[in-house]
Motif scaffolding. Structure first.
Motif, PDB file in Angstrom:
ATOM      1  N   HIS A 144       7.488   8.155  -1.098  1.00 19.04           N
ATOM      2  CA  HIS A 144       6.459   8.866  -0.619  1.00 19.04           C
ATOM      3  C   HIS A 144       6.362   8.493   0.752  1.00 19.04           C
ATOM      4  O   HIS A 144       5.883   7.256   1.218  1.00 19.04           O
ATOM      5  N   ILE A 145       6.040   9.287   1.879  1.00 21.34           N
ATOM      6  CA  ILE A 145       5.592   9.094   3.228  1.00 21.34           C
ATOM      7  C   ILE A 145       4.357   9.623   3.448  1.00 21.34           C
ATOM      8  O   ILE A 145       4.359  10.622   3.448  1.00 21.34           O
ATOM      9  N   CYS A 146       3.292   8.629   3.822  1.00 25.12           N
ATOM     10  CA  CYS A 146       1.869   9.359   3.772  1.00 25.12           C
ATOM     11  C   CYS A 146       1.313   8.902   4.699  1.00 25.12           C
ATOM     12  O   CYS A 146       1.436   8.081   5.634  1.00 25.12           O
ATOM     13  N   ASN A 147       0.268   9.967   5.390  1.00 24.54           N
ATOM     14  CA  ASN A 147      -0.602   9.886   6.534  1.00 24.54           C
ATOM     15  C   ASN A 147      -1.987   9.801   5.754  1.00 24.54           C
ATOM     16  O   ASN A 147      -2.390  10.674   5.237  1.00 24.54           O
ATOM     17  N   ILE A 148      -2.489   8.460   6.180  1.00 21.00           N
ATOM     18  CA  ILE A 148      -3.722   8.191   5.705  1.00 21.00           C
ATOM     19  C   ILE A 148      -4.750   8.023   6.699  1.00 21.00           C
ATOM     20  O   ILE A 148      -4.477   7.618   7.739  1.00 21.00           O
ATOM     21  N   TYR A 149      -6.067   8.553   6.338  1.00 24.83           N
ATOM     22  CA  TYR A 149      -6.876   8.662   7.361  1.00 24.83           C
ATOM     23  C   TYR A 149      -8.498   8.336   6.839  1.00 24.83           C
ATOM     24  O   TYR A 149      -8.518   8.635   5.661  1.00 24.83           O
ATOM     25  N   GLY A 150      -9.211   7.775   7.700  1.00 26.61           N
ATOM     26  CA  GLY A 150     -10.526   7.444   7.134  1.00 26.61           C
ATOM     27  C   GLY A 150     -11.253   6.567   8.269  1.00 26.61           C
ATOM     28  O   GLY A 150     -10.577   6.324   9.363  1.00 26.61           O
ATOM     29  N   ILE A 151     -12.439   6.164   7.780  1.00 23.91           N
ATOM     30  CA  ILE A 151     -13.201   5.335   8.714  1.00 23.91           C
ATOM     31  C   ILE A 151     -13.868   4.208   7.870  1.00 23.91           C
ATOM     32  O   ILE A 151     -14.402   4.420   6.766  1.00 23.91           O
ATOM     33  N   THR A 152     -14.247   3.119   8.339  1.00 26.27           N
ATOM     34  CA  THR A 152     -14.515   2.216   7.857  1.00 26.27           C
ATOM     35  C   THR A 152     -16.077   2.391   7.007  1.00 26.27           C
ATOM     36  O   THR A 152     -16.643   1.968   6.155  1.00 26.27           O
ATOM     37  N   ILE A 154     -17.221   4.877   5.625  1.00 25.32           N
ATOM     38  CA  ILE A 154     -17.269   5.403   4.303  1.00 25.32           C
ATOM     39  C   ILE A 154     -16.090   4.889   3.330  1.00 25.32           C
ATOM     40  O   ILE A 154     -15.398   5.580   2.767  1.00 25.32           O
ATOM     41  N   SER A 155     -16.163   3.553   3.714  1.00 27.62           N
ATOM     42  CA  SER A 155     -15.274   2.830   2.778  1.00 27.62           C
ATOM     43  C   SER A 155     -13.813   3.004   2.966  1.00 27.62           C
ATOM     44  O   SER A 155     -12.952   3.328   2.091  1.00 27.62           O
ATOM     45  N   CYS A 156     -13.461   2.984   4.141  1.00 26.66           N
ATOM     46  CA  CYS A 156     -11.895   3.095   4.820  1.00 26.66           C
ATOM     47  C   CYS A 156     -11.389   4.347   4.512  1.00 26.66           C
ATOM     48  O   CYS A 156     -11.934   5.473   5.119  1.00 26.66           O
ATOM     49  N   TRP A 157     -10.268   4.678   3.703  1.00 30.73           N
ATOM     50  CA  TRP A 157      -9.527   5.819   3.638  1.00 30.73           C
ATOM     51  C   TRP A 157     -10.238   6.969   2.847  1.00 30.73           C
ATOM     52  O   TRP A 157     -10.795   6.699   1.793  1.00 30.73           O
ATOM     53  N   ALA A 158     -10.117   8.232   3.399  1.00 31.56           N
ATOM     54  CA  ALA A 158     -10.786   9.263   2.891  1.00 31.56           C
ATOM     55  C   ALA A 158     -10.011  10.352   2.570  1.00 31.56           C
ATOM     56  O   ALA A 158      -9.926  11.109   1.741  1.00 31.56           O
ATOM     57  N   LEU A 159      -8.879  10.501   3.680  1.00 32.68           N
ATOM     58  CA  LEU A 159      -8.110  11.776   3.276  1.00 32.68           C
ATOM     59  C   LEU A 159      -6.526  11.201   3.255  1.00 32.68           C
ATOM     60  O   LEU A 159      -6.113  10.214   3.854  1.00 32.68           O
ATOM     61  N   LEU A 160      -5.614  12.145   2.858  1.00 32.64           N
ATOM     62  CA  LEU A 160      -4.246  11.537   2.554  1.00 32.64           C
ATOM     63  C   LEU A 160      -3.151  12.746   2.421  1.00 32.64           C
ATOM     64  O   LEU A 160      -3.668  13.832   1.824  1.00 32.64           O
ATOM     65  N   HIS A 161      -2.363  12.668   3.083  1.00 30.22           N
ATOM     66  CA  HIS A 161      -1.232  13.756   3.205  1.00 30.22           C
ATOM     67  C   HIS A 161       0.017  13.143   3.041  1.00 30.22           C
ATOM     68  O   HIS A 161       0.488  12.290   3.443  1.00 30.22           O
ATOM     69  N   MET A 162       0.969  13.798   2.180  1.00 34.86           N
ATOM     70  CA  MET A 162       2.153  13.314   1.629  1.00 34.86           C
ATOM     71  C   MET A 162       3.328  14.297   2.541  1.00 34.86           C
ATOM     72  O   MET A 162       3.108  15.399   2.368  1.00 34.86           O
ATOM     73  N   VAL A 163       3.940  13.536   3.298  1.00 37.19           N
ATOM     74  CA  VAL A 163       4.789  14.470   4.043  1.00 37.19           C
ATOM     75  C   VAL A 163       5.898  15.043   3.327  1.00 37.19           C
ATOM     76  O   VAL A 163       6.571  14.449   2.329  1.00 37.19           O
ATOM     77  N   GLY A 173      -4.592  15.529   5.926  1.00 38.53           N
ATOM     78  CA  GLY A 173      -4.620  15.574   4.448  1.00 38.53           C
ATOM     79  C   GLY A 173      -5.697  16.145   3.854  1.00 38.53           C
ATOM     80  O   GLY A 173      -6.594  16.623   4.417  1.00 38.53           O
ATOM     81  N   THR A 174      -5.914  15.896   2.693  1.00 34.04           N
ATOM     82  CA  THR A 174      -6.924  16.316   1.559  1.00 34.04           C
ATOM     83  C   THR A 174      -7.743  15.111   1.144  1.00 34.04           C
ATOM     84  O   THR A 174      -7.179  13.902   1.032  1.00 34.04           O
ATOM     85  N   GLU A 178     -13.205  13.686  -5.028  1.00 37.18           N
ATOM     86  CA  GLU A 178     -13.845  15.073  -5.089  1.00 37.18           C
ATOM     87  C   GLU A 178     -15.114  15.177  -4.590  1.00 37.18           C
ATOM     88  O   GLU A 178     -15.484  15.891  -4.204  1.00 37.18           O
ATOM     89  N   ARG A 179     -15.604  13.907  -4.110  1.00 32.06           N
ATOM     90  CA  ARG A 179     -16.965  13.699  -3.468  1.00 32.06           C
ATOM     91  C   ARG A 179     -17.027  13.663  -2.140  1.00 32.06           C
ATOM     92  O   ARG A 179     -18.035  13.383  -1.379  1.00 32.06           O
ATOM     93  N   THR A 180     -15.960  13.477  -1.329  1.00 33.58           N
ATOM     94  CA  THR A 180     -15.875  13.595  -0.054  1.00 33.58           C
ATOM     95  C   THR A 180     -15.951  14.785   0.618  1.00 33.58           C
ATOM     96  O   THR A 180     -15.131  15.668   0.205  1.00 33.58           O
ATOM     97  N   VAL A 181     -16.829  14.811   1.727  1.00 37.54           N
ATOM     98  CA  VAL A 181     -17.123  16.013   2.158  1.00 37.54           C
ATOM     99  C   VAL A 181     -16.978  16.052   3.553  1.00 37.54           C
ATOM    100  O   VAL A 181     -16.875  15.137   4.453  1.00 37.54           O
ATOM    101  N   LEU A 182     -16.027  17.120   4.247  1.00 39.97           N
ATOM    102  CA  LEU A 182     -15.526  17.184   5.623  1.00 39.97           C
ATOM    103  C   LEU A 182     -16.362  18.277   6.260  1.00 39.97           C
ATOM    104  O   LEU A 182     -16.785  19.456   5.987  1.00 39.97           O
TER     105      LEU A 182
END
Length: 836
Positions: A144-152, A154-163, A173-174, A178-182
């Protein structure tokens, strides 16, 4: 991917749990999941306890190991098979790159390595081209190669996309819960396609006193708290969100808003696989600096060649003031690119005003340093050239008004009198004022430099040797020495070779023939790599999708996909009519557009992955010979037909946005006039070249020749020796034309002027080729129907070499710069390789 610069305490190698991910393709060898960290334990409490909660062993390493990638690599992936390696790895792309492409490919992203999951975050996710240099696409079946995204916040990682593919655009990514809102906050209320991304959650909230103490939003514990990411994103029609740039990466330069991220991406498109670029803004001096990380050291000649290639792809406002070539990009303590340190390394030391101008002439314009014993022979050749050196004006040397602004701003910091800065600007733009006069003015101007006057420029002799001894710098404004072109090899195709020749990364050349044969050859020796046998003749230029996949159209009405390494036909799609137009692969690699002679639909759009028909339509009433061109920003195409119709069509849906019609057929492939993509050129067969507006297709200017035009148009954009764009094409009136194109802001925004035209002795159907031969410069290669070959100076059209092939030539040539070889087909059934 990128996240705000205010994100803090980011580990380089951190421990994470596999639980948010899908089940890995292979079960681990044991219940232990080894992970690693370079930072102290308190920096990653969340990830630490997630790992421990899931029964993972944690590998820690000292902070000093960051400075030795080889030690880190041996700790994470021991060469001793008795020691277990880690299975889940999280890093920033900058830190991951420090392992080197070879180690990544052979030890980390290898099918036999222990790694199961790679999480890359904290910076822009690597491009598809870089991922391809790291691994075989089949690795995605095992890891699994993943693009992970977020900010400190909101407790760091929020989105993830698997290549899933190395060809499609990489989204953020998504949400991982379920409670993270974009939310995208757009610059205009009516446009939801582009804006700053905000991440929100009612449960994952970090208290920030300087913000939350002034806000009433957190009074309700159940409310969603949104935090700004500082990232500008695109939202596609299918809802996918893709990274655009940092909000603070847009700066104002000489009245133009420029995006450092966009310029960086444009520069990286010009670089070989594995090379990286980053653009830095020096606000005090208003300087744009481009840093390029190379895989191997480059000579000054190689650097200049690459610099000018990059500059030709950028608008004036986007062109960096300085290029810095490095083999290492520094990382900060968080594992990200250390831009502050990089900027300190790249800031030039304070220079006297004269040296600032001289350095610019040397670094950015067509100049060379002759203060070298090895250049004695070159100096001898230049002695009788006039004008040369500082006898040229700034514009004649290749300077533009934008260059003048850049120089005046920097030199102006040393000037005590504002009028002198204005006078310097006027002198640079005056074509009647030579550079030596400008340098003398700088010597007499009142400068802030501890009242120390600069050494005057001595009187320049007409001899270049005198110029070299007094100034050490000569601008190349010379007649290039006669070049020698020799036959290297030729290959028999049994019938006429009319197809344009194509090449792939300088490693293969490919061409088809009337004999129904297409061959892939070694460009050095002509040795056959593979042969493809099709049912009918081939006049279509092949398109490479990758090293293992190319496509070509055939007279039998089908588009064929084949493996260039083996010659195996992998797929074919029936289009319904002869295909002479080169199939177009969209900029994002997801779609194929093919035009044909079919009666029902003359344009098809296919998915690149499965070759499914996405849409088809008919433009005009006749077939299509010309290759379409793509407008990547607008996701549209410009398509020209043989009944004179030309149209703009959306790439995604095949919707016709506008249609215009000329009186005569269009055989020539259209071309964009500049990097702004606001004007394109097309040519009627009757001999008229038109400049048309991309927005509505209306004709803005026309240039008429004395014969029909079957050749396509080739554009050379600045930097050029006069700062204009030029268009080159062949005509059956036996001439090759070079037009100078001037753009303006008035009602007529384009003006054509004949720069030169050369009689080559026979009609020209093949498209001319622009080629750079170092250190001589830019040339035009032309093939006439009687077999005559011409190599002409781009500046003035003067013939530097000419020869003749045994048969007629209708094939457009291909040039591989680093090999200095030209490849052209002939109607005597041979493909020829000629070396310069």
């Amino acid at each position: 991917m990128t996240h705000p610069s205010k994100q803090r305490n980011r580990c380089h190698l951190i421990c994470v749990t596999p639980s948010p991910l899908q089940e890995p393709p292979e079960a681990p060898s044991s219940s232990t999941c080894l992970t690693s960290a370079l930072h102290p334990i308190y920096c990653r409490l969340v990830e630490l306890f997630l790992a421990l909660q899931n029964g993972s062993a944690v590998l820690f390493s000292h902070q000093s190991m960051k400075e030795s990638p080889s030690r880190v690599l041996n700790a994470l992936f021991p060469s001793n098979l008795a020691k277990p390696g880690i299975t889940i790895l999280q890093m920033t792309p900058s830190l991951f790159r420090q392992f080197g492409a070879t180690a990544i490919r052979e030890r980390i992203l290898n099918s036999s390595s222990s790694l199961r999951v790679l999480l890359l975050g904290g910076e822009v996710f690597p491009s598809n081209a870089e991922l391809v240099s790291w691994m075989d696409p089949r690795i995605l079946l095992h890891k699994h190669i993943c693009n992970i995204y977020g900010i400190t916040e909101i407790s760091c990682w929020a989105l993830l996309h698997m290549v899933q593919s190395l060809k499609s655009q990489m989204p953020l990514g998504t949400p991982i819960d379920e409670r993270t809102v974009l939310r995208i906050q757009c610059e205009t209320d009516g446009d939801l396609e582009y804006g700053e991304l905000f991440l929100g959650s009612a449960t994952r909230r970090c208290y920030i006193p300087e913000i939350d103490d002034k806000s009433e939003e957190l009074e309700d514990d159940a409310s969603v708290c949104f935090r700004a990411t500082g990232d500008m994103v695109h939202r596609l029609k299918d809802g996918t969100i893709c990274y655009g740039e940092r909000a603070n990466d847009v700066v104002k330069r000489a009245g133009n808003r420029i995006s450092l991220g966009l310029i960086t991406r444009k520069v990286e498109r010009c670089l070989p696989n594995g090379e990286l670029a980053t653009c830095l803004w020096l606000g005090d001096l208003q300087k744009l600096i481009c840093c390029i990380r190379t895989l191997e050291p480059k000579t000054k000649v190689q650097q200049r060649a690459q610099t000018f290639d990059i500059l030709s792809k950028l608008s004036n406002a986007e062109q960096p003031d300085r290029f810095v070539y490095l083999q290492h990009l520094p990382c900060n303590v968080h594992g990200k690119l250390d831009k502050e340190l990089l900027l300190k390394e790249c800031i030039p030391l304070a220079q006297p005003a004269q040296e600032i101008l001289k350095s610019f002439l040397l670094d950015r314009l067509e100049c060379m340093d002759v203060d070298d014993e090895k250049a004695a022979v070159k100096r001898q050749r230049l002695e009788d050239c006039d004008p040369c050196g500082y006898d040229l004006s700034f514009r004649q040397a290749g300077g533009t008004s934008f260059h003048a602004i850049t120089i005046c701003r920097e030199i102006g910091l040393q000037m005590c009198i504002d009028d002198e800065q204005r006078h310097l600007f006027e002198m640079l733009l005056d074509e009647n004022i030579p550079l030596r006069t400008v340098l003398r003015f700088l010597d007499t101007a009142k400068l802030v430099a501890n009242n120390t006057k600069l050494k005057p420029v001595e009187q320049l002799s007409k001899k270049v040797t005198s110029c070299a001894s007094s100034c050490g710098l000569v601008i190349k404004r010379i007649e290039q020495p006669v070049l020698n072109v020799q036959l290297q090899w030729k290959v028999n195709f049994d019938k006429c070779v009319d197809s344009p020749v194509t090449q792939y990364e300088g490693r293969y050349v490919c061409v088809g023939a009337h004999s129904k044969i297409l061959r892939v050859l070694d460009p050095q020796t002509g040795t056959e790599q593979s042969t493809v046998k099709l049912p009918d003749r081939i006049e279509c230029k092949a398109t490479f999708l990758s090293e293992q996949l190319a496509m070509v159209g055939c007279y039998d009405g089908s588009l064929y996909g084949f493996n260039p390494l083996t010659g195996d036909i992998l797929w074919n799609v029936e289009i319904g009519g002869m295909i002479k137009s080169q199939p177009l692969l969209s900029a994002d690699g997801s779609r194929i557009v093919v035009c044909s002679y079919a009666d029902d639909y003359n344009v098809y759009c296919l998915s690149a992955e499965r070759q499914e028909v996405l849409w088809c339509l008919k433009i005009g009433e006749k077939p299509i010979f010309a290759t379409p061109i793509e407008l990547p920003r607008e996701q549209s195409l410009i398509i020209c037909t043989l009944d004179g119709s030309y149209a703009r069509v959306t790439l995604t849906e095949g919707t016709v946005e506008w249609t215009q019609k000329l009186r005569e057929p269009i055989f020539a492939t259209p071309v964009l006039l500049d990097s702004k993509a606001s004007i394109f050129l097309s040519a009627e067969v009757a001999g008229r070249v038109h400049a048309c507006h991309v927005g509505n297709g209306k004709i803005l200017a026309t240039f008429s020749t004395e014969g029909n035009i079957f050749s396509s148009l080739v554009v050379k954009t600045p930097p050029t020796f006069m700062g204009h764009s030029f268009v080159v094409f062949g005509c059956i009136d036996q001439h090759v034309y070079c037009l100078r194109c001037t753009t303006g802001t008035g009602r007529v925004s384009v003006e054509f002027q004949l720069h030169w035209k050369v009689n080559v002795g026979a009609p020209v159907y093949a498209t001319p080729t622009l080629l750079t031969v170092q250190p001589n410069g830019l040339f035009v290669w032309c093939s006439a129907t009687n077999g005559q070959l011409h190599l002409m100076n781009f500046r003035n059209g003067e013939t530097q070499w000419q020869g003749k092939l045994p048969g007629e030539v209708f094939s457009s040539a291909c040039f591989i710069e680093n090999l200095r070889k030209i490849y052209v087909g002939c109607r005597d059934n041979y493909l020829y390789c000629l070396g310069i």
